[in-house]
Design a protein around this motif. Structure first.
Motif, PDB file in Angstrom:
ATOM      1  N   GLY A   9       0.811  -1.224   0.000  1.00  0.00           N
ATOM      2  CA  GLY A   9       0.000   0.000   0.000  1.00  0.00           C
ATOM      3  C   GLY A   9       0.842   1.270   0.000  1.00  0.00           C
ATOM      4  O   GLY A   9       1.982   1.288   0.465  1.00  0.00           O
ATOM      5  N   GLY A  11      -0.101   4.087   1.557  1.00  0.00           N
ATOM      6  CA  GLY A  11      -0.236   4.817   2.820  1.00  0.00           C
ATOM      7  C   GLY A  11      -0.549   6.281   2.631  1.00  0.00           C
ATOM      8  O   GLY A  11      -0.026   7.138   3.348  1.00  0.00           O
ATOM      9  N   THR A  18       4.606   8.894   5.225  1.00  0.00           N
ATOM     10  CA  THR A  18       4.910   7.812   4.289  1.00  0.00           C
ATOM     11  C   THR A  18       5.520   8.310   2.976  1.00  0.00           C
ATOM     12  O   THR A  18       5.672   7.535   2.043  1.00  0.00           O
ATOM     13  CB  THR A  18       3.642   6.992   3.999  1.00  0.00           C
ATOM     14  N   LYS A  23       4.368   2.275   4.434  1.00  0.00           N
ATOM     15  CA  LYS A  23       3.546   2.201   5.641  1.00  0.00           C
ATOM     16  C   LYS A  23       3.992   1.102   6.607  1.00  0.00           C
ATOM     17  O   LYS A  23       4.008   1.328   7.827  1.00  0.00           O
ATOM     18  CB  LYS A  23       2.081   2.011   5.241  1.00  0.00           C
ATOM     19  N   THR A  85      -5.790  -6.335  -3.751  1.00  0.00           N
ATOM     20  CA  THR A  85      -5.407  -7.198  -2.631  1.00  0.00           C
ATOM     21  C   THR A  85      -5.422  -8.672  -3.015  1.00  0.00           C
ATOM     22  O   THR A  85      -4.467  -9.412  -2.760  1.00  0.00           O
ATOM     23  CB  THR A  85      -6.337  -6.953  -1.442  1.00  0.00           C
ATOM     24  N   SER A 104      -3.100  -8.115   6.471  1.00  0.00           N
ATOM     25  CA  SER A 104      -2.919  -6.739   6.004  1.00  0.00           C
ATOM     26  C   SER A 104      -1.734  -6.108   6.709  1.00  0.00           C
ATOM     27  O   SER A 104      -1.525  -6.302   7.910  1.00  0.00           O
ATOM     28  CB  SER A 104      -4.182  -5.918   6.282  1.00  0.00           C
ATOM     29  N   ASP A 106      -1.528  -3.059   7.316  1.00  0.00           N
ATOM     30  CA  ASP A 106      -2.013  -1.756   7.767  1.00  0.00           C
ATOM     31  C   ASP A 106      -2.220  -1.647   9.267  1.00  0.00           C
ATOM     32  O   ASP A 106      -2.636  -0.589   9.749  1.00  0.00           O
ATOM     33  CB  ASP A 106      -3.351  -1.426   7.087  1.00  0.00           C
ATOM     34  N   ASP A 217      -6.318  -0.773  13.233  1.00  0.00           N
ATOM     35  CA  ASP A 217      -6.067  -0.470  11.825  1.00  0.00           C
ATOM     36  C   ASP A 217      -5.502   0.947  11.758  1.00  0.00           C
ATOM     37  O   ASP A 217      -6.203   1.921  12.046  1.00  0.00           O
ATOM     38  CB  ASP A 217      -7.377  -0.563  11.034  1.00  0.00           C
ATOM     39  N   GLY A 219      -5.096   3.554   9.946  1.00  0.00           N
ATOM     40  CA  GLY A 219      -5.541   4.141   8.681  1.00  0.00           C
ATOM     41  C   GLY A 219      -5.203   5.599   8.523  1.00  0.00           C
ATOM     42  O   GLY A 219      -5.043   6.096   7.410  1.00  0.00           O
ATOM     43  N   TYR A 224      -2.978   6.312  14.271  1.00  0.00           N
ATOM     44  CA  TYR A 224      -1.550   6.119  14.529  1.00  0.00           C
ATOM     45  C   TYR A 224      -1.190   6.550  15.951  1.00  0.00           C
ATOM     46  O   TYR A 224      -0.503   5.826  16.691  1.00  0.00           O
ATOM     47  CB  TYR A 224      -0.751   6.913  13.501  1.00  0.00           C
TER      48      TYR A 224
END
Length: 766
Positions: A9, A11, A18, A23, A85, A104, A106, A217, A219, A224
């Protein structure tokens, strides 16, 4: 157990963090997300891991080489084209003989994968989706399942009115090998959007396993920061043991007299100044420097970032090698990209993202993302207001400018005009609406040109006039003050300070004003323009050239009213703003604006009048005035006080000096009254030539006299003049301070050109 880790990904929602790292390598308490995932897989006996890579794949491959030898095998597959994916899994593991664990990249979790695998086998499912119950399902893809765990449908991030399940799809799946045959080869194909609906339609068994434990997650930046708070709170195993209750550190704490408010994480080789307050929920990664009296709460400092004395962070992220200088502040969810420098006492507002390697000048207030270029220290540029905080002058910036203008000392009554282009008119509506909502009286002059706006502002005795135009694909705003003259520095500072600080006062709805339609004033401009000639122009044969159709039509209408002939004895070429004109005559060729201005000034001197001109008008006009016993009064481009008050007062009655249409009619009137031709009038003028150029400089304008190091240099209120036997050179710093305007004046073209070139070389090689 064989696992496939989706690590390709981009990110995008975590940019600018990123921009420099994929990510999976984003750090949580100094440890990459990928490391948490791989440790978790190893603990659950998934030791054969295939990774799908797309964005910055070399970084992930290099990281894998640093992993300790613990029996895990890694296989990396790079996507050359986006496969989605499911498509990337098919490409990475085209043939499988046992169930695959899809993970994932993520997020992080501590689910029991062995229990999930037992559930998968017991239910006889071809696909098992690991789900987690969440309090607010609106930010997740949801899974609908019956009482036996059989999946019945999916819903992607619904609103509350459509929420009937709290099972969030974690992006972790167990797939039987035969499912891979339903994924097309070499095509973009996603699990949730494409594969799972297809499997349901074909009556495959899909099961939902409600997992216990922690899952996050990552995202966006809110998630974060939340994830790091959770790790500090013990919801997920931290990367290092606690030195004390709620204090996690890689090594002994740094020396110093500072306060730690648990929970906090301190990496190795961190320096913390005396009087600093760290925490709660503060993360300082390896090599960070925190100055004296700095304050960090709910924030993350990534490796080698610097927080200088008295700087502060609240719920923000400072990326690697970024610097927050003395007294600067970052607020909630703001992020400073790698290698960027936030200057002294800068305030970065909530949710602002500053991309890598930017420089924010001291004292600024940043309320919008900085992605391209860097924000200007001032709102005003050389060509007016054409950008704000480093971004195009968009709807939000126009509204902010309107708020700032309304609260300034000239904002009570404002005249507005545009160049008639759709984008300019849109900006007009935003600006006019903002001004009237703040209680300002707005006079709408409609579509026109810049010099016409100057006339309207003076004629209506308004404190301020605003002209909005589109140039080079950007909206540009030009301002003038009373009399249509340049805006004083004090007013500029008022507007800049209010704009940058966002210190806007609220106005009651009852204070809102109506917009006054003043478009009929164009007839007044035409009438005054006709009067400028002073006499009918029976003997004049004139042609008009101008790309601005409005100027072209208006001037031709005026010439028709004055009975001038439609011919080409004299050709007038006017710029699109109506502020400069040159003339062509068959006997003398093209005559520049400076000489046409000199002819009009000479007529005023001969009639016993002084003349008001801008600072950078040719020096020869001062000499010419002296020959008639008169004076040239010069008004400043950006006056800091009222030292040029007399010049500005006189300028109100001499429109021709700043309006090319008035100068054109005045010139034609002089030709008519004297009965002389243009070449004859020019012959009576002292010979002179002017060469103008703007050049960049790499020194502060305050050092100009030092750089010139010339005895004949004369400091002026604006700029510096050098008088030599060959001619005169005028140097004027541009408002940005990064370039100089050179005006070289001599008796002939070649000498003026040489003087200009010599000065440019001198500045370059100082």
């Amino acid at each position: 157990m064989k696992a496939v880790l989706l690590a390709g990904g981009f990110g995008t929602r975590l940019r600018p963090m990123t921009c420099t790292h994929p990510k999976p390598l984003v750090k949580l308490l100094g440890k990459p997300v990928l490391s948490y995932i791989l440790d978790w897989l190893h603990q659950n006996r998934a030791d054969d891991v295939s990774l799908t890579l797309a964005y910055l794949p070399e970084s992930i491959e290099a990281y894998l080489e640093t992993r300790p030898e613990n029996g895990m095998q890694f296989h990396c597959f790079r996507e050359e084209t986006p496969l989605g994916t499911a498509g990337s899994v098919k490409a990475a593991v085209p043939k499988a003989t046992e169930p695959l664990l899809i993970v994932s990249g993520d997020g992080v979790c501590d689910f029991d994968l062995q229990e999930a695998m037992r559930f998968h086998r017991e239910t006889g499912a071809q696909v098992t989706i690991l789900c987690k119950k969440v309090d607010d399902p609106r930010s997740y893809g949801l899974v609908y399942a019956d009482e036996n765990g059989r999946v019945t449908g999916f819903c992607e991030k619904p609103d509350w009115n459509a929420v009937s399940t709290d099972l969030a799809n974690t992006g972790i799946y167990i797939l039987d090998p035969e499912v891979l045959s339903e994924i097309p080869t070499g095509e973009a194909f996603d699990f949730s959007k494409d594969l799972f609906p297809k499997l349901l339609e074909k009556q495959y068994r899909l099961s939902a396993f409600c997992a216990e434990g922690y899952w996050c997650d990552i995202g966006d930046f809110s998630a974060y920061l939340s994830c790091q708070r959770d790790i500090l709170a013990g919801k997920l195993r931290p990367p290092v043991p606690a030195l004390a209750d709620g204090i996690f550190a890689k090594q002994a704490l740094p020396a110093g007299q500072y306060d730690l408010v648990p929970p906090v994480y301190i990496g190795k080789n961190v320096s913390i100044g005396d009087g600093a307050v760290i925490g709660p929920n503060a993360v300082l990664c390896d090599g960070c420097f925190v100055g004296q009296r700095a304050k960090i709460q709910g924030s993350v400092l990534l490796p080698s970032s610097v927080l200088q004395d008295a700087a502060g962070m609240n719920g923000a992220v400072l990326c690697e090698n970024a610097v927050l200088e003395c007294g600067a502040e970052l607020f909630e969810d703001s992020v400073v990209g790698a290698g960027s420098v936030v200057g002294k006492h800068v305030s970065v507002g909530p949710h602002v993202k500053i991309w890598p390697k930017k420089r924010i000048e001291d004292g600024m207030r940043v309320w919008g993302n900085i992605k391209y270029g860097s924000p200007q220290a001032g709102l005003f540029s050389e060509s007016g207001i054409c950008s704000a905080q480093g971004m195009p002058l968009d709807a939000v910036a126009c509204a902010k400018f309107g708020l700032a203008l309304a609260q300034s000392s000239v904002g009570s009554r404002v005249g507005l005009a545009t160049d008639g282009k759709p984008a300019s008119r849109a900006a007009y509506h935003i600006l006019a609406g903002t001004l009237t909502a703040q209680g300002s009286s707005v006079w709408n002059f409609g579509d026109g040109f810049l010099s016409e706006l100057y006339f309207f502002t003076a004629f209506c005795n308004l404190p301020a006039g605003v002209f909005i135009c589109e140039k080079y694909g950007k909206i540009q705003i030009r301002l003038c003050c009373a009399g249509g003259l340049p805006l004083p520095r004090g007013v500029r500072r008022e507007i800049e300070s209010c704009y940058q600080n966002g210190d806007f006062s609220r106005t009651a709805l009852s204070a809102c004003k109506e917009i006054s339609d003043m478009t009929s004033l164009e007839s007044m401009y035409l009438r005054e323009l006709s009067r400028e000639a002073g006499v009918p122009l029976h003997n004049q044969s004139v042609r008009v050239l101008c790309h601005n159709e409005k100027i072209h039509m208006l001037l031709e209408d005026c010439l028709f009213r004055l009975e001038a002939a439609d011919g080409d004895e004299i050709t007038l070429k006017i710029n699109n703003s109506g502020t400069a004109v040159s003339a062509f005559h068959r006997e003398c060729g093209w005559v520049p604006f400076d000489k046409l201005l000199a002819l009009c000034c000479q007529a005023d001197f001969a009639e016993g009048h002084d003349v008001a001109l801008r600072t950078d008008a040719p020096y020869v006009l001062t000499t010419l005035a002296g020959a008639y016993g008169r004076r040239v009064l010069r008004y400043l481009e950006i006056p800091a006080d009222d030292a040029d008050k007399d010049a500005r007062t006189l300028a109100l009655s001499q429109l021709y000096a700043r309006d090319a249409l008035f100068l054109s009619l005045r010139l034609l009137g002089i030709l008519q009254k004297t009965g002389k031709s243009l070449p004859t009038l020019l012959h009576d003028l002292p010979g002179f030539s002017v060469r103008r150029k703007v050049v960049p400089i790499d020194f502060p304008p305050t050092k100009l006299l030092e750089v010139l190091h010339a005895e004949n240099a004369e400091p002026l209120r604006e700029g510096v003049a050098l008088h030599t036997a060959r001619g005169h050179v005028f140097l004027m710093p541009m408002p940005s301070g990064k370039s100089l305007r050179i005006l070289a004046e001599a008796n002939d073209y070649e000498t003026s050109r040489e003087l200009c070139g010599e000065m440019e070389e001198r500045l370059r090689n100082h």
